[in-house]
Write an enzyme that holds these catalytic residues in place. Structure first.
Site, PDB file in Angstrom:
ATOM      1  CE  LYS B  80     -26.528 -12.975 -24.797  1.00  0.00           C
ATOM      2  NZ  LYS B  80     -26.036 -12.825 -23.407  1.00  0.00           N
ATOM      3  CB  SER B 155     -28.785 -14.883 -21.590  1.00  0.00           C
ATOM      4  OG  SER B 155     -27.704 -13.978 -21.553  1.00  0.00           O
ATOM      5  CB  SER B 179     -25.159 -14.371 -19.633  1.00  0.00           C
ATOM      6  OG  SER B 179     -26.448 -14.380 -19.073  1.00  0.00           O
TER       7      SER B 179
END
Lengths: 442, 475
Positions: B80, B155, B179
């Protein structure tokens, strides 16, 4: 002056001399280093970097608190103080808000007055802005250097009290060995806040009430200037009050060249730092054993040493104060004492020699010092007969003085001592001549 | 071979069925094929990945037990974009950091590198991790591989979509509240949110500092266990990491669920929950029952209260965490912040302001304590709690428009356990008729990763032959 009493409080920042910074492993020794060479993601505040508190710095902060007679709460924590300034790498400073490491202490002044210490807390230093021409540069070498802030109650009334407090505080942190507290290097920074209280009322409540304003003075980098700044402020504020006005609540800067202060920033309301508990650092919980361990690290403090030098060695307040000024000098004296005792030298002899000869303790070792003292003493021994003869001669040549002395004018004896001393090339202990003379004239 | 699980890929590398370079190339090829549709990556590090794979192949060839010392040797992994990567641009999907190249690796990245992983690139996310859709990225939305008209969740949407689309063998995400689990749920993959403090946050661009938990997003539970073994543990650079022992999670997944006490709270089947979601979770619970687990109805604090607590604490921390992007040092001024970040900064600044602090932040912390105690009480009665991960299926693209609390509402079922810092996992349990994945979460007490993983693994192996598991995204 009689109409007003100064109300003065003090904030002092002391930079600790730990090897590493407060929240990272960068060297904290930034003074005079090439800019931005003592930095890492943590003290640069780079995205994702996290602070890990320096255990030693925290212990030292608690040591300072203990030495200043503070309470050490068993629970403490760090908080974020949020404000914007270009030298602040994270947009907030890690400090302590409502749970400082130490609180409610005091320093006792020589007149017996106790200056209350509100709190002693730990925080990090900021970077440094360097303005060159039209551009401003940032040096983050200082960012994250451990700082201890010591805040007093508004207990001072004179510049002298402030100066004495500062000297004592500086001496204590130096004794503890936690900071050099050198003002010129910014290792010790002071910010007095000054206001005047009107003495128009006998109402005891109003007498202790704080004035409605407060003036903070910055940019003071010596103990001498702090006195000048305070005196200037007292005068300035008194003039305003006498006109029936109230001085503005503001921050003023000290101007060295004419010993005055000028307005820097007007604080219309208290800044909102939006403090909240630092989520990156778990709270600190002490056990009583932890605190006892830290307490054991505290050496004999100046106050106790001063007392012991007087009562233990029978030295005068004056001599004791000089000899306990620094831990090194006190240790030096005591080492010399241990050796000197074997040669039947008195504390007074050794103290006098160190003080009068302004001995450089970094050059002359205690053993060498004692040798020197013995040599000096011996010299006079060798001249015992000569001394007797010369005294005889001086008495004969100064009969007027001798008569005066015998009539009771005792100060004349020093005149005679001087005459005797003049006959010798080497320095002879005046006390010794005085003793022989007195005996002879009895 | 890019479709392989981590465990299978390891075996193949060990058996020399193919090389790490082959495997990396297969992933890069899948990326080339699918990225135009998905946009799962902000930055692809093709050259570096191939270089790392070549080095891995040398080690694999010369040392027989190379995979023992380096358990991820030659495994292509996506990270990420809020994890700092030395020399690789790290933007957190915000234009504010468009030019930012970190001079250091996050601890997670360092551990992955030390374990021999091949880093494929940085995955897309909601800007600053502010969201649950990956639609608020400044680098364009990521799409759900199962239906590109739908969102992947967020996210960590880029990481979840990338795993689902077999662009990588596994990925790393981070969860503040949902997330990891929520995008894993919407993309039909496994997502483990470890206990707060189990995995180091050092180098992860902070969102809600008291909540952020990095974790793996994988194809199987076993793969998550393998990665957690590498990532977990105390970090001298993160004072909030726990000194608790790191277990060999992947070696203890075989414990059956007989007599395992599973708590079910009716409050987690909230009003308005998607009927298919409800049905599949209830079927999954029955599966556990048939395997010998004891199902108990428990009463938990209504998850809706967690929204307020979470919103206040997270936004307060965000307002402080984003203060360093002041326009002086990262090349972009504050105008580059998109709407959502600005909203959060304003909200958090307000909540921390003098006069409001007690009313908001302090009160939220008090309620947080109540929620923690509520879970503690529940875990006196049951071993784990099972609930839907998301009340809905993956929502259509555009769903976040003008919905400033989109994330908080989408994540209502994962927020309470995040606030309490618990361990949790999402595992897929099937698909809707429309072909969108449905996920179940298993929540355990703090540091119960072993139990959570073993329970999830048991479900997985006992449903191994169900038909829906054969589906692959049509890209």
């Amino acid at each position: 002056m009689s109409k007003y009493t100064p109300v003065i409080g003090l904030e002092v920042h002391v930079e600790l001399k730990t090897n590493s910074k407060m929240f990272c492993s960068c060297s904290a020794d930034y003074f005079g280093q090439k800019p931005n060479t003592h930095t890492c993601p943590v003290c640069l505040g780079l995205p994702g970097a996290l602070p890990v508190p320096n255990k030693k710095a925290i212990e030292w902060c608690v040591m300072i608190g203990l030495a200043l007679n503070c309470d050490i709460p068993l629970f403490s924590k760090f908080d974020r103080k949020n404000y914007f300034y270009p030298d602040l790498s994270k947009g907030y400073q890690i400090s302590q808000y409502d749970k400082p490491f130490c609180q409610k202490g005091f320093i006792e002044l020589s007149n017996g007055k106790k200056i209350g210490i509100t709190r002693v807390h730990m925080e990090e230093d900021t970077g440094k802005l360097i303005h060159e021409g039209n551009s401003s540069l940032i040096d983050f070498n200082r960012s994250g250097v451990p700082l201890v802030e010591i805040v007093t109650e508004p207990d001072f009334q004179t510049a002298e009290e402030v100066k004495e407090y500062l000297q004592k505080l500086q001496q204590i942190v130096r004794y503890l060995g936690v900071s050099n507290a050198d003002m010129e290097k910014g290792e010790m920074r002071l910010e007095p806040n000054i206001s005047l209280r009107e003495l128009k009322t006998q109402n005891s409540k109003l007498k202790t009430e704080l004035p409605s304003y407060k003036v903070e003075v910055k940019n003071i980098n010596s103990f001498g200037f702090v006195g000048k700044a305070i005196e200037y402020e007292i005068k300035r504020q008194q003039e305003i009050l006498e006109k029936g006005q109230t001085p503005i609540q503001e921050t003023r800067g000290f101007v060295e060249k004419n010993s005055s202060t000028v307005s820097q920033r007007v604080k219309e309301e208290a800044s909102d730092y939006r403090y909240f508990p630092e989520p990156d650092i778990p709270p600190i919980r002490w056990t009583n054993e932890d605190l006892a361990t830290i307490e054991c690290l505290i050496p004999e403090l100046p106050f106790y040493k001063l007392f012991r030098f007087q009562s233990g060695y029978g030295l005068s307040v004056y001599d004791s104060e000089i000899l306990t000024k620094t831990r090194d000098l006190a240790d030096y004296f005591e080492e010399a004492m241990t050796i000197g005792r074997k040669h039947e030298l008195t504390a007074k002899q050794i103290a006098n020699y160190i003080i009068n000869k302004k001995i450089d303790i970094n050059i002359i070792l205690p053993a060498k010092l004692i040798e020197e003292i013995i040599k000096t003493t011996k010299k006079t021994d060798v001249n015992e007969e000569k001394l007797a003869k010369i005294i005889e001669k001086v008495i004969n040549e100064n009969q007027n003085a001798v008569q005066d002395y015998k009539k009771g004018k005792e100060t004349v004896i020093m005149f005679l001592v001087g005459r005797v001393m003049r006959q010798f090339k080497e320095k002879i202990d005046a006390e010794r001549i005085k003793a022989v003379l007195t005996a002879k004239l009895k | 071979m890019n479709k392989l699980t981590l465990q299978k890929a390891k075996e193949s590398l060990k058996n020399k069925d193919f090389s790490a370079v082959d495997l990396t190339k297969a992933c890069l090829l899948q990326m080339k094929k699918t990225e135009p549709k998905l946009n799962a990556f902000v930055t692809v590090t093709e050259n570096q990945a191939l270089e790392q794979a070549r080095k891995a192949d040398v080690e694999l060839a010369s040392q027989g037990d190379a995979l023992e010392a380096k358990p991820l040797l030659g495994i292509p992994i996506a990270i990420k974009d809020n994890f700092s990567t030395l020399g690789i641009r790290t933007t957190a999907s915000s234009k504010v950091l468009d030019d930012y190249i970190p001079p250091y690796d996050a601890t997670v990245v360092k551990k992955l590198k030390d374990a021999g992983a091949v880093i494929l690139g940085k995955t897309n996310m909601d800007a600053w991790a502010h969201g649950s859709s990956t639609e608020t990225s400044d680098y364009g939305a990521t799409k759900n591989p199962w239906d590109t008209n739908h969102l992947p969740g967020g996210s960590s949407g880029g990481s979840a979509a990338s795993v689902a689309a077999n662009q990588c063998i596994a990925a790393i995400g981070s969860e503040t509240a949902g997330s990891i689990r929520q995008p894993a749920s919407w993309c039909g993959v496994t997502g483990l949110k470890p206990t707060y403090g189990r995995v180091s946050r050092y180098g992860v661009i902070a969102m809600g500092s008291s909540l952020d938990s990095p974790g793996p997003i994988t194809k199987t539970v076993e793969d998550s266990a393998l990665i957690l073994e590498v990532l977990a543990g105390i970090d001298e650079k993160d004072a909030t990491t726990s000194p608790k022992e790191v277990l060999e999670y992947s070696k203890h997944l075989d414990k059956d669920v007989k007599d395992l006490k599973i708590g079910i709270s009716s409050d987690y089947f909230i009003k308005g929950i998607d009927k298919e979601v409800e049905e599949l979770i209830k079927t999954a619970i029955k599966k556990f029952e048939s395997l010998g687990a004891k199902i108990e109805n428990i009463k938990l604090f209504d998850p809706k209260y967690a929204i307020d607590v979470y919103t206040i604490i997270q936004r307060s921390e965000v307002s402080s965490n984003l203060a360093r992007y002041d326009g002086i040092r990262y090349g972009k001024d504050r105008e580059s912040f998109a709407e959502e970040a600005k909203r959060r900064i304003m909200f958090g600044t307000y909540a921390l302001s003098s006069g409001y602090y007690d009313q908001y932040y302090n009160k939220a912390q008090q309620v947080r304590t109540v929620i923690i105690k509520d879970f503690e009480k529940a875990f006196e009665k049951v071993d784990i709690i099972i609930a839907p991960t998301s009340p809905s299926l993956a929502l259509p693209v555009g769903a976040t428009k003008d919905t400033s609390m989109f994330g908080e509402i989408a994540d209502v079922l994962v927020e309470p356990s995040s606030i309490a810092g618990l361990a949790g996992i999402n595992i897929p349990v099937g698909f809707s008729k429309s072909g969108l994945p449905i996920g179940m979460q298993i929540i355990g007490p703090q540091f119960s990763e072993q139990l959570v993983l073993a329970s999830a693994h048991q479900y997985e192996i006992n449903t191994q032959n169900e038909n829906w598991r054969k589906l692959t995204p049509d890209l």
